[in-house]
Scaffold this motif. Structure first.
Motif, PDB file in Angstrom:
ATOM      1  N   ARG A 211     170.471  59.312  24.599  1.00  0.00           N
ATOM      2  CA  ARG A 211     171.013  58.751  23.355  1.00  0.00           C
ATOM      3  C   ARG A 211     169.912  58.345  22.384  1.00  0.00           C
ATOM      4  O   ARG A 211     170.164  58.186  21.185  1.00  0.00           O
ATOM      5  N   ALA A 212     168.701  58.166  22.878  1.00  0.00           N
ATOM      6  CA  ALA A 212     167.610  57.672  22.029  1.00  0.00           C
ATOM      7  C   ALA A 212     166.974  58.826  21.255  1.00  0.00           C
ATOM      8  O   ALA A 212     166.464  59.765  21.864  1.00  0.00           O
ATOM      9  N   PRO A 213     166.988  58.762  19.917  1.00  0.00           N
ATOM     10  CA  PRO A 213     166.345  59.826  19.143  1.00  0.00           C
ATOM     11  C   PRO A 213     164.877  60.029  19.538  1.00  0.00           C
ATOM     12  O   PRO A 213     164.368  61.146  19.508  1.00  0.00           O
ATOM     13  N   LEU A 214     164.221  58.928  19.930  1.00  0.00           N
ATOM     14  CA  LEU A 214     162.808  59.032  20.333  1.00  0.00           C
ATOM     15  C   LEU A 214     162.662  59.251  21.837  1.00  0.00           C
ATOM     16  O   LEU A 214     161.542  59.348  22.340  1.00  0.00           O
ATOM     17  N   GLY A 215     163.783  59.281  22.570  1.00  0.00           N
ATOM     18  CA  GLY A 215     163.720  59.313  24.027  1.00  0.00           C
ATOM     19  C   GLY A 215     163.386  57.931  24.555  1.00  0.00           C
ATOM     20  O   GLY A 215     162.998  57.031  23.793  1.00  0.00           O
ATOM     21  N   TRP A 216     163.565  57.717  25.857  1.00  0.00           N
ATOM     22  CA  TRP A 216     163.318  56.389  26.434  1.00  0.00           C
ATOM     23  C   TRP A 216     162.991  56.520  27.913  1.00  0.00           C
ATOM     24  O   TRP A 216     163.679  57.236  28.647  1.00  0.00           O
ATOM     25  N   ASP A 217     161.936  55.850  28.361  1.00  0.00           N
ATOM     26  CA  ASP A 217     161.521  55.869  29.762  1.00  0.00           C
ATOM     27  C   ASP A 217     161.743  54.470  30.341  1.00  0.00           C
ATOM     28  O   ASP A 217     161.026  53.527  29.978  1.00  0.00           O
ATOM     29  N   VAL A 218     162.745  54.335  31.240  1.00  0.00           N
ATOM     30  CA  VAL A 218     163.083  53.016  31.784  1.00  0.00           C
ATOM     31  C   VAL A 218     161.970  52.441  32.659  1.00  0.00           C
ATOM     32  O   VAL A 218     161.988  51.245  32.978  1.00  0.00           O
ATOM     33  N   SER A 219     161.008  53.264  33.040  1.00  0.00           N
ATOM     34  CA  SER A 219     159.913  52.729  33.862  1.00  0.00           C
ATOM     35  C   SER A 219     158.647  52.478  33.040  1.00  0.00           C
ATOM     36  O   SER A 219     157.574  52.252  33.615  1.00  0.00           O
ATOM     37  N   ASP A 220     158.788  52.463  31.702  1.00  0.00           N
ATOM     38  CA  ASP A 220     157.607  52.238  30.861  1.00  0.00           C
ATOM     39  C   ASP A 220     157.781  50.990  29.983  1.00  0.00           C
ATOM     40  O   ASP A 220     158.422  51.048  28.933  1.00  0.00           O
ATOM     41  N   PRO A 221     157.181  49.861  30.397  1.00  0.00           N
ATOM     42  CA  PRO A 221     157.307  48.630  29.597  1.00  0.00           C
ATOM     43  C   PRO A 221     156.334  48.582  28.405  1.00  0.00           C
ATOM     44  O   PRO A 221     156.401  47.662  27.589  1.00  0.00           O
ATOM     45  N   GLU A 222     155.451  49.581  28.310  1.00  0.00           N
ATOM     46  CA  GLU A 222     154.382  49.518  27.293  1.00  0.00           C
ATOM     47  C   GLU A 222     154.902  49.424  25.842  1.00  0.00           C
ATOM     48  O   GLU A 222     154.405  48.588  25.083  1.00  0.00           O
ATOM     49  N   PRO A 223     155.903  50.237  25.445  1.00  0.00           N
ATOM     50  CA  PRO A 223     156.346  50.120  24.041  1.00  0.00           C
ATOM     51  C   PRO A 223     156.851  48.713  23.715  1.00  0.00           C
ATOM     52  O   PRO A 223     156.584  48.186  22.629  1.00  0.00           O
ATOM     53  N   ALA A 225     155.958  45.880  25.267  1.00  0.00           N
ATOM     54  CA  ALA A 225     154.807  44.964  25.264  1.00  0.00           C
ATOM     55  C   ALA A 225     153.992  45.111  23.981  1.00  0.00           C
ATOM     56  O   ALA A 225     153.491  44.120  23.434  1.00  0.00           O
ATOM     57  N   ARG A 226     153.879  46.326  23.482  1.00  0.00           N
ATOM     58  CA  ARG A 226     153.118  46.540  22.231  1.00  0.00           C
ATOM     59  C   ARG A 226     153.778  45.818  21.057  1.00  0.00           C
ATOM     60  O   ARG A 226     153.093  45.249  20.206  1.00  0.00           O
ATOM     61  N   ALA A 227     155.115  45.890  21.013  1.00  0.00           N
ATOM     62  CA  ALA A 227     155.818  45.225  19.910  1.00  0.00           C
ATOM     63  C   ALA A 227     155.617  43.711  19.990  1.00  0.00           C
ATOM     64  O   ALA A 227     155.433  43.042  18.964  1.00  0.00           O
ATOM     65  N   VAL A 228     155.649  43.167  21.209  1.00  0.00           N
ATOM     66  CA  VAL A 228     155.407  41.723  21.377  1.00  0.00           C
ATOM     67  C   VAL A 228     153.996  41.387  20.871  1.00  0.00           C
ATOM     68  O   VAL A 228     153.804  40.418  20.121  1.00  0.00           O
ATOM     69  N   ALA A 229     153.013  42.202  21.270  1.00  0.00           N
ATOM     70  CA  ALA A 229     151.628  41.955  20.838  1.00  0.00           C
ATOM     71  C   ALA A 229     151.526  42.013  19.318  1.00  0.00           C
ATOM     72  O   ALA A 229     150.850  41.181  18.689  1.00  0.00           O
TER      73      ALA A 229
END
Ligand SMILES: NC(=O)c1ccc[n+]([C@@H]2O[C@H](COP(=O)([O-])OP(=O)(O)OC[C@H]3O[C@@H](n4cnc5c(N)ncnc54)[C@H](O)[C@@H]3O)[C@@H](O)[C@H]2O)c1
Length: 255
Positions: A211-223, A225-229
Motif C-alpha cells: 500500500r505504501a507508494p514508497l514501499g515499507w520494510d517492517v524490519s527497518d527502524p532507520e527511516p 529514527a532519522r525523522a526523530v533525529a
C-alpha cells in the motif's frame, strides 16, 4: 558539522536493539549528540546491556513514567551526567493484553486507564519532569501510530495514541513560549517488542509494503529514527504540534 553536534538528548524506551529508541540513540550519537538513556524496573539491566551496542557509552537513568518519585528525581539524576538537555525522546508505549487484540468492547476501565497513563499522559509527565533541564529551549519528540482512524487489533492502544497526539498539541501550546517544540513521528509498523506484544498485529503489518507508494520494510527502524533525529535538530525551528508521517506514504492513500 553533524546534525546534532553539541546537543544532549534524553532517550527513553531502549529495551532491545530492535527498539525504535535504540536506533534514535545510535543515530543521535553518530550525528554528534551526547545521549542519556532511561529505563526502569527489571528492564534496567537489559537497557544497560543493550547500551553497550551503541557507538559510544550512554548512561542509563531510572524512570518509570508512572512513578511520581522517579519523575521528581529525573532532573537531578540527569544532572549527574549533563547540566542541561536540548532534546527529549518519548518512545514509550504499553497496554495490558486485555485491551488489545480485537476485544475492544470488553475493555475494562482499570486496564484502559493503565494504557492511557503509560502511553499518553506520560508525554506530559516526561516533558514537565525534563523542563528544568530544557532552560535554553529544545525539542520533545514522541512516537505515534496514526490515531486518526481505527485499526484492526490496536483497540485501546489506538485510543491511547489519540490522547497522546492531543497531549502533544497542548504541550506545544504551553511549552512553546519557553522555546520548547513538541512534535510526533507517526511511524508505520516496525517489528519491535511492543509491536509483537499486540496479538494479531500482523494483520496491520501485512500489505503495508504494497500500500505504501514508497514501499515499507517492517524490519527497518532507520527511516523512523532519522525523522526523530531531524525533529531534534535545529532544522525544524518553527515547527511544533506537528505529526510527521514516516509510513512510506500509506496515510495519504485512499486504497
Ligand atoms: N513498533 C511499531 O510498529 C510502532 C509504530 C508506531 C509507533 N510506535 C511507538 O514507538 C514507541 C516505541 O515502541 P517500540 O515499537 O520501539 O517498542 P519497544 O517495546 O522496543 O519500546 C517500548 C518501550 O516502552 C517502555 N515502557 C513501557 N512502560 C514504561 C513505563 N511505565 N515507564 C517507562 N518506559 C516504559 C519499555 O521499557 C520499552 O522500552 C511506542 O510509543 C510505540 O507505540 C511503534
Amino acid at each position: 558539522m553533524a546534525l546534532l553536534d553539541g546537543k544532549t538528548i534524553l532517550v527513553t524506551g531502549v529495551l532491545t536493539d530492535h527498539s525504535i529508541a535504540f536506533h534514535v540513540a545510535r543515530l543521535a550519537q553518530q550525528e554528534g549528540a551526547q545521549v542519556i538513556l532511561t529505563s526502569f524496573g527489571r528492564q534496567l539491566r537489559l537497557t544497560q546491556a543493550i547500551a553497550k551496542r551503541l557507538p559510544a557509552p550512554a548512561p542509563v537513568v531510572e524512570l518509570d513514567v508512572t512513578d511520581d518519585a522517579h519523575l521528581a528525581a529525573l532532573a537531578d539524576a540527569v544532572r549527574v551526567h549533563a547540566d542541561h538537555l536540548d532534546g527529549v525522546v518519548h518512545s514509550i508505549g504499553f497496554a495490558p493484553q486485555s485491551v488489545l487484540g480485537g476485544n475492544f468492547l470488553a475493555g475494562q476501565w482499570a486496564d484502559v486507564a493503565t494504557a492511557l497513563q503509560v502511553s499518553a499522559f506520560s508525554l506530559k509527565s516526561l516533558a514537565v519532569a525534563a523542563q528544568p533541564l530544557l532552560s535554553g529551549g529544545g525539542s520533545v519528540v514522541g512516537l505515534t501510530f496514526d490515531a486518526s482512524v481505527a485499526w484492526p487489533v490496536y483497540d485501546w492502544m489506538g485510543v491511547a495514541k489519540a490522547a497522546f497526539e492531543s497531549t502533544s498539541r497542548y504541550l506545544a501550546r504551553d511549552l512553546g513560549p519557553h522555546g520548547i517544540r513538541v512534535n510526533l513521528v507517526a511511524a508505520g509498523p516496525v517489528k519491535t517488542t511492543a509491536a509483537k506484544s499486540i496479538p494479531g498485529f500482523e494483520a496491520v503489518e501485512g500489505g503495508w509494503d504494497e500500500r505504501a507508494p514508497l514501499g515499507w520494510d517492517v524490519s527497518d527502524p532507520e527511516p523512523t529514527a532519522r525523522a526523530v533525529a531531524a525533529l531534534l535538530s535545529d532544522w525544524f525551528p518553527a515547527t511544533t504540534g506537528e505529526i510527521v508521517h514516516v509510513d512510506g506514504g500509506v496515510h495519504a492513500m485512499g486504497m
